[in-house]
Design an enzyme around this catalytic site. Structure first.
Site, PDB file in Angstrom:
ATOM      1  N   ASP A  56      33.881   1.439   9.619  1.00 25.98           N
ATOM      2  CA  ASP A  56      34.083   2.858   9.320  1.00 25.98           C
ATOM      3  C   ASP A  56      34.630   3.599  10.545  1.00 25.98           C
ATOM      4  O   ASP A  56      35.522   4.449  10.416  1.00 25.98           O
ATOM      5  CB  ASP A  56      32.771   3.509   8.865  1.00 25.98           C
ATOM      6  CG  ASP A  56      32.455   3.224   7.403  1.00 25.98           C
ATOM      7  OD1 ASP A  56      33.034   2.277   6.841  1.00 25.98           O
ATOM      8  OD2 ASP A  56      31.620   3.939   6.815  1.00 25.98           O
TER       9      ASP A  56
ATOM     10  N   ASP B 164      25.991  -0.846  20.694  1.00 22.63           N
ATOM     11  CA  ASP B 164      26.151   0.540  21.160  1.00 22.63           C
ATOM     12  C   ASP B 164      27.382   0.667  22.053  1.00 22.63           C
ATOM     13  O   ASP B 164      28.156   1.620  21.951  1.00 22.63           O
ATOM     14  CB  ASP B 164      24.882   1.053  21.861  1.00 22.63           C
ATOM     15  CG  ASP B 164      24.094  -0.036  22.580  1.00 22.63           C
ATOM     16  OD1 ASP B 164      24.421  -1.226  22.409  1.00 22.63           O
ATOM     17  OD2 ASP B 164      23.169   0.300  23.327  1.00 22.63           O
TER      18      ASP B 164
ATOM     19  N   LYS C 269      23.156  -7.497  19.570  1.00 22.16           N
ATOM     20  CA  LYS C 269      22.081  -6.612  20.052  1.00 22.16           C
ATOM     21  C   LYS C 269      20.944  -7.516  20.494  1.00 22.16           C
ATOM     22  O   LYS C 269      19.771  -7.295  20.182  1.00 22.16           O
ATOM     23  CB  LYS C 269      21.654  -5.636  18.942  1.00 22.16           C
ATOM     24  CG  LYS C 269      20.782  -4.495  19.420  1.00 22.16           C
ATOM     25  CD  LYS C 269      21.485  -3.532  20.364  1.00 22.16           C
ATOM     26  CE  LYS C 269      20.479  -2.549  20.958  1.00 22.16           C
ATOM     27  NZ  LYS C 269      21.087  -1.662  21.992  1.00 22.16           N
TER      28      LYS C 269
ATOM     29  N   ASP D 276      29.779  -3.323   9.079  1.00 21.78           N
ATOM     30  CA  ASP D 276      29.978  -2.205   8.151  1.00 21.78           C
ATOM     31  C   ASP D 276      30.175  -0.905   8.927  1.00 21.78           C
ATOM     32  O   ASP D 276      31.115  -0.142   8.680  1.00 21.78           O
ATOM     33  CB  ASP D 276      28.765  -2.105   7.220  1.00 21.78           C
ATOM     34  CG  ASP D 276      28.975  -1.089   6.112  1.00 21.78           C
ATOM     35  OD1 ASP D 276      30.120  -0.991   5.619  1.00 21.78           O
ATOM     36  OD2 ASP D 276      28.022  -0.389   5.746  1.00 21.78           O
TER      37      ASP D 276
ATOM     38  N   TYR E 199       0.820  -1.223   0.000  1.00 17.91           N
ATOM     39  CA  TYR E 199       0.000   0.000   0.000  1.00 17.91           C
ATOM     40  C   TYR E 199       0.848   1.264   0.000  1.00 17.91           C
ATOM     41  O   TYR E 199       0.625   2.162   0.824  1.00 17.91           O
ATOM     42  CB  TYR E 199      -0.930   0.017   1.225  1.00 17.91           C
ATOM     43  CG  TYR E 199      -1.610  -1.297   1.494  1.00 17.91           C
ATOM     44  CD1 TYR E 199      -2.421  -1.898   0.529  1.00 17.91           C
ATOM     45  CD2 TYR E 199      -1.429  -1.957   2.716  1.00 17.91           C
ATOM     46  CE1 TYR E 199      -3.022  -3.118   0.781  1.00 17.91           C
ATOM     47  CE2 TYR E 199      -2.029  -3.167   2.971  1.00 17.91           C
ATOM     48  CZ  TYR E 199      -2.821  -3.750   2.000  1.00 17.91           C
ATOM     49  OH  TYR E 199      -3.408  -4.953   2.252  1.00 17.91           O
TER      50      TYR E 199
END
Ligand code: GGG
Length: 357
Positions: A251, A223, A190, A247, A146
Site C-alpha cells: 500500500d 519499520d 522483525k 500487504d 472467556y
C-alpha cells in the site's frame, strides 16, 4: 493462442465497476487477435451473497472455480459486515485453498504520474514486492477464551512453514534475476522482536540467498523498510516480505507511485495445480461506490499480469503499453490522479490505445 476459461468474481463496492473495464480490455484483445478468446463464468459472490445466504461464497465455491484457467477478482468488503468476516469468507479461502503462496505486487512511477514525494521522476520508483500469501500473520490460528470477562484471553498465532517461506523467497530471487534491473533483493523482517517466526524467516532468506551469489541482498526491519519506502524508494528492486508486512508495504508503494488505483496484484499458485487469481490491490472503496469514478487501471494491469501468467506475453505487453500511454497522455484520468474522467472513459481509452497507441 487458445481459448481461456476465466472465472470472474466482481465482488463488492467498486469491484464490479473496475472488473467490467478489465473484461472490456480482454474482449478488445480477443477481437483483434486471431485465435485468442476468453470464456467467462461470472460468480455473484461477496457481501450481497452473504446477506442472502449467510456465506460469502458457497461451500463448493472452490470446486466451481477449479476448472478455470485463472480468476479475475474485484474487491471484497462492506460497511455493514465486519472486515474479518468478508476477508476470511472469500479472498483468503481462495488464496489458501488454491495454494496461491506467491503474491506479486509491482509498483512503478509511470511517466505522466506525479508522486506525492518531491523530486521523483518517472521510472525512479520501480520495485516489485513478493508477499507470502497463505500463512504468516494471516493464518487462521488462534482463539478467544472467556470473552467479555476480566480473564478474556486472545491468542493469534503466526505460522511460518519452511515450504511457504522458502517458496516466496526463492520466487523473489528468481524474479530478480529475470527482471535484471538493480539486481537486489530486500528481505523485510522483525527478528529483533519476533524471535521465532522472523528469526526463522531470516535463516531461510540467508539459505536461499546463498544460491544466488550474483544478487545483492539486504535485510531490513519492517519499520526501517517503511521509512525507506518513503525517503528512498528508488533504492528498492525486489522486496520479499511476510503476508502482513507485504500487504502494508505494497500500500505504501502504491501511494508513493501515485495512487492505490494503479496497483495490480497477482496471487500465484507456482506449481500450476490450481488457478491463480488476479486483482487490484485496492479494496471496495465505499466512499466512491456507484459514482463511476474508480480508477480501473489497477484491474487492467492485473489483467496484463494474468495474460502473462496464461502464456500470452505479447498480449500482456500490449495492455501494459496501453496503460502507460493513457497515463503519459494524461488527458483522461480519474480523480485519484487529478482528472475528471469516469471509470468507463479510462477503460475506453485503454482499448483505443491497444490499437492506436
Ligand atoms: N481487491 C482486493 C481487495 O478487495 N482487498 C481487500 C482487502 O482487505 N485485502 C487485504 C489483503 O489483500 O490481504
Amino acid at each position: 493462442m487458445a481459448e481461456y476459461k476465466l472465472a470472474v468474481i466482481p465482488g463488492d463496492g467498486v469491484g464490479p465497476e473496475v472488473v467490467a473495464e478489465g473484461r472490456k480490455v480482454l474482449d478488445a484483445l480477443a477481437a483483434d487477435t486471431p485465435g485468442l478468446s476468453f470464456r467467462y463464468t461470472e460468480f455473484p459472490w461477496g457481501s450481497d451473497y452473504y446477506r442472502e445466504t449467510g456465506a460469502l461464497m458457497p461451500e463448493d465455491g472452490l470446486e466451481l472455480l477449479s476448472p478455470s484457467d485463472a480468476i479475475l477478482f474485484g474487491a471484497v468488503g462492506d460497511p455493514d459486515i465486519p472486515d474479518h468476516v468478508t476477508l476470511h469468507g472469500l479472498l483468503l479461502p481462495m488464496r489458501r485453498g488454491f495454494d496461491q503462496g506467491v503474491c506479486i505486487r509491482p509498483a512503478y512511477l509511470y511517466p505522466g504520474v506525479t508522486s506525492p514525494l518531491t523530486g521523483k521522476r518517472a521510472g525512479d520508483i520501480d520495485m516489485v514486492i513478493f508477499r507470502e500469501n497463505t500463512e504468516g500473520e494471516y493464518a487462521p490460528v488462534g482463539g478467544r477464551l472467556y470473552p467479555g470477562t476480566p480473564h478474556e484471553t486472545v491468542i493469534q498465532s503466526n505460522v511460518f512453514t519452511r515450504r511457504g517461506t522458502e517458496r516466496i523467497i526463492r520466487a523473489a530471487f528468481e524474479n530478480c534475476v529475470r527482471r535484471n534491473k538493480k539486481n537486489k533483493v530486500t528481505s523485510v523482517t522483525k527478528s529483533n522482536a519476533q524471535a521465532f517466526g522472523m528469526v526463522f524467516w531470516d535463516e531461510v532468506f540467508q539459505d536461499v540467498a546463498a544460491e544466488y551469489p550474483q544478487v545483492e541482498t539486504e535485510s531490513l526491519l519492517v519499520d526501517r523498510a517503511c521509512m525507506d519506502f518513503v525517503r528512498w524508494p528508488e533504492s528498492f528492486d525486489v522486496v520479499v516480505a511476510s503476508n502482513l508486512f507485504g500487504d502494508i508495504l505494497s500500500d505504501i508503494a502504491a501511494v508513493v507511485t501515485g495512487s492505490m488505483g494503479l496497483a495490480p496484484s497477482a496471487n500465484i499458485n507456482p506449481e500450476r495445480q490450481h488457478p491463480s487469481m488476479f486483482e487490484p490491490v485496492h479494496g471496495a472503496a465505499f466512499d466512491i461506490v456507484g459514482r463511476g469514478i474508480a480508477n480501473p487501471l489497477a484491474t487492467i494491469s492485473a489483467v496484463a499480469m494474468m495474460l502473462d501468467h496464461l502464456g500470452e506475453p505479447e498480449a500482456a505487453l500490449r495492455v501494459d503499453a496501453a496503460v502507460a500511454l493513457c497515463l503519459q497522455e494524461g488527458q483522461v484520468l480519474t480523480p485519484d490522479l487529478g482528472g475528471e474522467a469516469t471509470t468507463v472513459q479510462v477503460g475506453d481509452l485503454v482499448v483505443h490505445m491497444l490499437s492506436h497507441g
